[in-house]
Design a protein around this motif. Structure first.
Motif, PDB file in Angstrom:
ATOM      1  N   MET A 197      41.814  35.791  34.917  1.00 18.85           N
ATOM      2  CA  MET A 197      40.719  35.053  34.294  1.00 18.85           C
ATOM      3  C   MET A 197      40.848  35.012  32.773  1.00 18.85           C
ATOM      4  O   MET A 197      40.257  34.147  32.115  1.00 18.85           O
ATOM      5  CB  MET A 197      39.372  35.682  34.668  1.00 18.85           C
ATOM      6  N   HIS A 198      41.598  35.949  32.211  1.00 14.04           N
ATOM      7  CA  HIS A 198      41.713  36.014  30.747  1.00 14.04           C
ATOM      8  C   HIS A 198      42.293  34.727  30.172  1.00 14.04           C
ATOM      9  O   HIS A 198      41.799  34.226  29.152  1.00 14.04           O
ATOM     10  CB  HIS A 198      42.588  37.214  30.344  1.00 14.04           C
ATOM     11  N   ALA A 199      43.328  34.199  30.804  1.00 14.51           N
ATOM     12  CA  ALA A 199      44.000  33.004  30.263  1.00 14.51           C
ATOM     13  C   ALA A 199      43.057  31.805  30.217  1.00 14.51           C
ATOM     14  O   ALA A 199      42.967  31.095  29.201  1.00 14.51           O
ATOM     15  CB  ALA A 199      45.236  32.678  31.094  1.00 14.51           C
ATOM     16  N   THR A 200      42.331  31.586  31.313  1.00 14.59           N
ATOM     17  CA  THR A 200      41.387  30.459  31.361  1.00 14.59           C
ATOM     18  C   THR A 200      40.221  30.679  30.397  1.00 14.59           C
ATOM     19  O   THR A 200      39.801  29.754  29.695  1.00 14.59           O
ATOM     20  CB  THR A 200      40.863  30.265  32.800  1.00 14.59           C
ATOM     21  N   ALA A 201      39.690  31.901  30.377  1.00 14.76           N
ATOM     22  CA  ALA A 201      38.565  32.193  29.484  1.00 14.76           C
ATOM     23  C   ALA A 201      38.969  31.974  28.028  1.00 14.76           C
ATOM     24  O   ALA A 201      38.212  31.381  27.242  1.00 14.76           O
ATOM     25  CB  ALA A 201      38.089  33.624  29.706  1.00 14.76           C
ATOM     26  N   TYR A 202      40.171  32.422  27.663  1.00 15.65           N
ATOM     27  CA  TYR A 202      40.637  32.243  26.287  1.00 15.65           C
ATOM     28  C   TYR A 202      40.850  30.760  25.979  1.00 15.65           C
ATOM     29  O   TYR A 202      40.440  30.271  24.918  1.00 15.65           O
ATOM     30  CB  TYR A 202      41.940  33.010  26.060  1.00 15.65           C
ATOM     31  N   SER A 203      41.489  30.058  26.897  1.00 19.63           N
ATOM     32  CA  SER A 203      41.825  28.654  26.653  1.00 19.63           C
ATOM     33  C   SER A 203      40.601  27.817  26.328  1.00 19.63           C
ATOM     34  O   SER A 203      40.637  26.935  25.464  1.00 19.63           O
ATOM     35  CB  SER A 203      42.537  28.066  27.879  1.00 19.63           C
ATOM     36  N   SER A 223      34.512  47.538  41.610  1.00 22.71           N
ATOM     37  CA  SER A 223      34.305  46.847  40.340  1.00 22.71           C
ATOM     38  C   SER A 223      34.810  47.671  39.158  1.00 22.71           C
ATOM     39  O   SER A 223      35.433  47.142  38.227  1.00 22.71           O
ATOM     40  CB  SER A 223      32.818  46.539  40.141  1.00 22.71           C
ATOM     41  N   LEU A 224      34.546  48.960  39.190  1.00 19.47           N
ATOM     42  CA  LEU A 224      34.973  49.839  38.096  1.00 19.47           C
ATOM     43  C   LEU A 224      36.490  49.841  37.953  1.00 19.47           C
ATOM     44  O   LEU A 224      37.026  49.655  36.849  1.00 19.47           O
ATOM     45  CB  LEU A 224      34.454  51.256  38.338  1.00 19.47           C
ATOM     46  N   TYR A 225      37.187  50.025  39.063  1.00 20.13           N
ATOM     47  CA  TYR A 225      38.652  50.074  39.015  1.00 20.13           C
ATOM     48  C   TYR A 225      39.230  48.703  38.660  1.00 20.13           C
ATOM     49  O   TYR A 225      40.226  48.613  37.933  1.00 20.13           O
ATOM     50  CB  TYR A 225      39.212  50.572  40.345  1.00 20.13           C
ATOM     51  N   ALA A 226      38.623  47.642  39.168  1.00 13.97           N
ATOM     52  CA  ALA A 226      39.098  46.297  38.856  1.00 13.97           C
ATOM     53  C   ALA A 226      38.898  45.983  37.369  1.00 13.97           C
ATOM     54  O   ALA A 226      39.754  45.352  36.733  1.00 13.97           O
ATOM     55  CB  ALA A 226      38.364  45.265  39.703  1.00 13.97           C
ATOM     56  N   ALA A 227      37.772  46.433  36.821  1.00 10.84           N
ATOM     57  CA  ALA A 227      37.493  46.194  35.405  1.00 10.84           C
ATOM     58  C   ALA A 227      38.486  46.932  34.521  1.00 10.84           C
ATOM     59  O   ALA A 227      39.011  46.372  33.549  1.00 10.84           O
ATOM     60  CB  ALA A 227      36.066  46.625  35.074  1.00 10.84           C
ATOM     61  N   VAL A 228      38.752  48.182  34.839  1.00 12.50           N
ATOM     62  CA  VAL A 228      39.691  48.980  34.046  1.00 12.50           C
ATOM     63  C   VAL A 228      41.101  48.401  34.150  1.00 12.50           C
ATOM     64  O   VAL A 228      41.775  48.162  33.143  1.00 12.50           O
ATOM     65  CB  VAL A 228      39.674  50.450  34.500  1.00 12.50           C
ATOM     66  N   ALA A 229      41.551  48.170  35.383  1.00 11.07           N
ATOM     67  CA  ALA A 229      42.923  47.698  35.590  1.00 11.07           C
ATOM     68  C   ALA A 229      43.107  46.239  35.201  1.00 11.07           C
ATOM     69  O   ALA A 229      44.235  45.808  34.929  1.00 11.07           O
ATOM     70  CB  ALA A 229      43.319  47.890  37.057  1.00 11.07           C
ATOM     71  N   GLY A 230      42.008  45.469  35.172  1.00  8.72           N
ATOM     72  CA  GLY A 230      42.090  44.055  34.822  1.00  8.72           C
ATOM     73  C   GLY A 230      41.780  43.763  33.368  1.00  8.72           C
ATOM     74  O   GLY A 230      41.802  42.613  32.939  1.00  8.72           O
ATOM     75  N   GLY A 231      41.476  44.813  32.600  1.00  5.09           N
ATOM     76  CA  GLY A 231      41.219  44.623  31.172  1.00  5.09           C
ATOM     77  C   GLY A 231      39.926  43.906  30.854  1.00  5.09           C
ATOM     78  O   GLY A 231      39.835  43.182  29.852  1.00  5.09           O
TER      79      GLY A 231
END
Length: 356
Positions: free
Chosen positions: A161-167, A185-193
């Protein structure tokens, strides 16, 4: 030795892998094992619907998601309620257990499955549980099988999601499964930045969250990625009963907190917000290498418990080793994230915001 085997509740990566390990152990180490795979979870035991399985039945399914035996939810709350003929589902399961001459029953499932397993154990059935859930919320075990794979899938979605959000300069909210607890959610947030993570255990302040996004933008941030557990709630909502909360949400036109947060961010900051619900992608994935290894250890250990004649227990991970807990001790208890949890503390100390 006659053994019943079933998978119950929602599907999860690794179910086939655990059954493969258990049946292989049984066929190599137990005296003349006869294994009955009950179709569609407890429904199969209630109806006496099963098929014979052996050490070759699960070959080729080691890497496959879902469950080859099928699964239908049977709410534990209704198990002891008599039907029109006066016989409850629990009665029928106990009757079929005895009629089929089972020496034990091995159940793979989450919280509800373990509650029913404890009920069967209390009725005199020899039961062994195996902790299955992507929510990782079963009391007494550090990890459940399937969680690691689901966290990997969710983290990958968050990261992408970072690429689309930044774009586009957007705030993207990623909704992750987890109604009562936020482990996934906690692990996904940490590992997904992710920049922020909203969990059921820590109700969020709507105004503070909007201010956090506003400050980020004022300080030069172009975009934001927020992970939201499907069971997240505001501090106000945390004081309501669940039925009341769902009714009020329906009246306001939303079901989970994610869309409400998106609307609030747009209204109060001017940032463009979008919602991405990952959904069942988290459940149906092929188990990863870590989960396949864990499934093999757990399935083999369940076989050891059968061999020892140790029943009324469920397999667990504690201190990095495989062990067991009493079904009576863990049934009905939920493992929540606490403020002292190491992963939660690591997330906070590295800048992830939790909506305080």
């Amino acid at each position: 030795m006659k053994i019943g085997l079933l998978t119950s509740g929602g599907d999860c990566p690794g179910l086939n892998a655990v059954m493969r390990a258990f049946t292989k152990f049984a066929c190599l180490n137990l005296p003349r094992p006869e294994i009955l795979g009950f179709k569609d979870g407890y429904t199969g035991l209630i109806e006496g619907n099963f098929l014979p399985v052996d050490d070759q039945f699960f070959d080729g399914l080691f890497y496959t998601g879902g469950t080859i035996l099928g699964s239908i939810r049977q709410p534990f709350k209704n198990m002891a309620d008599p039907a029109e003929d006066g016989v409850s589902k629990l009665d029928r399961m106990v009757e079929n257990y005895r009629r089929l001459g089972l020496d034990c029953l091995v159940t793979l499932g989450g919280a509800g499955t373990h509650k029913t397993a404890a009920m069967l154990s209390a009725e005199g059935c020899n039961v062994i549980g195996l902790p299955k859930t992507i929510d990782n919320d079963i009391w007494g075990t550090e990890f459940t099988f399937g969680f690691d794979t689901a966290a990997e899938v969710a983290a990958k979605c968050v990261r992408e999601m970072h690429a689309t959000a930044y774009s586009h300069g957007r705030t993207i909210l990623v909704e992750v499964m987890g109604n009562k607890t936020g482990w996934l959610s906690l692990y996904a947030a940490v590992a997904g930045g992710a920049h922020a993570c909203i969990l059921p255990e820590f109700p969020y302040d709507e105004n503070a969250l909007a201010e956090y996004i506003a400050r980020r933008r004022e300080n030069g941030a172009r975009y934001d990625v927020i992970v939201v557990a499907e069971g997240a709630m505001t501090k106000e909502e945390s004081g309501w009963k669940r039925k009341e909360m769902l009714l009020r949400r329906k009246e306001l036109g939303y079901s989970t907190a994610t869309s409400r947060i998106a609307r609030t961010i747009e209204n109060r900051t001017g940032a463009e917000a979008r919602v991405q619900v990952i959904g069942y992608l988290q459940r149906g994935a092929e188990p990863n290498a870590h989960d396949r290894a864990l499934c093999t250890m757990m399935g083999a250990y369940a076989g050891e418990l059968v061999k020892e004649g140790r029943f009324g227990v469920t397999v667990a991970v504690e201190g990095g080793r495989i062990t067991y807990n009493s079904l009576a001790d863990i049934a009905g208890r939920t493992k929540f994230i606490t403020p002292e949890n190491p992963m939660y503390l690591a997330a906070k100390s590295t800048g992830i915001y939790f909506g305080e």
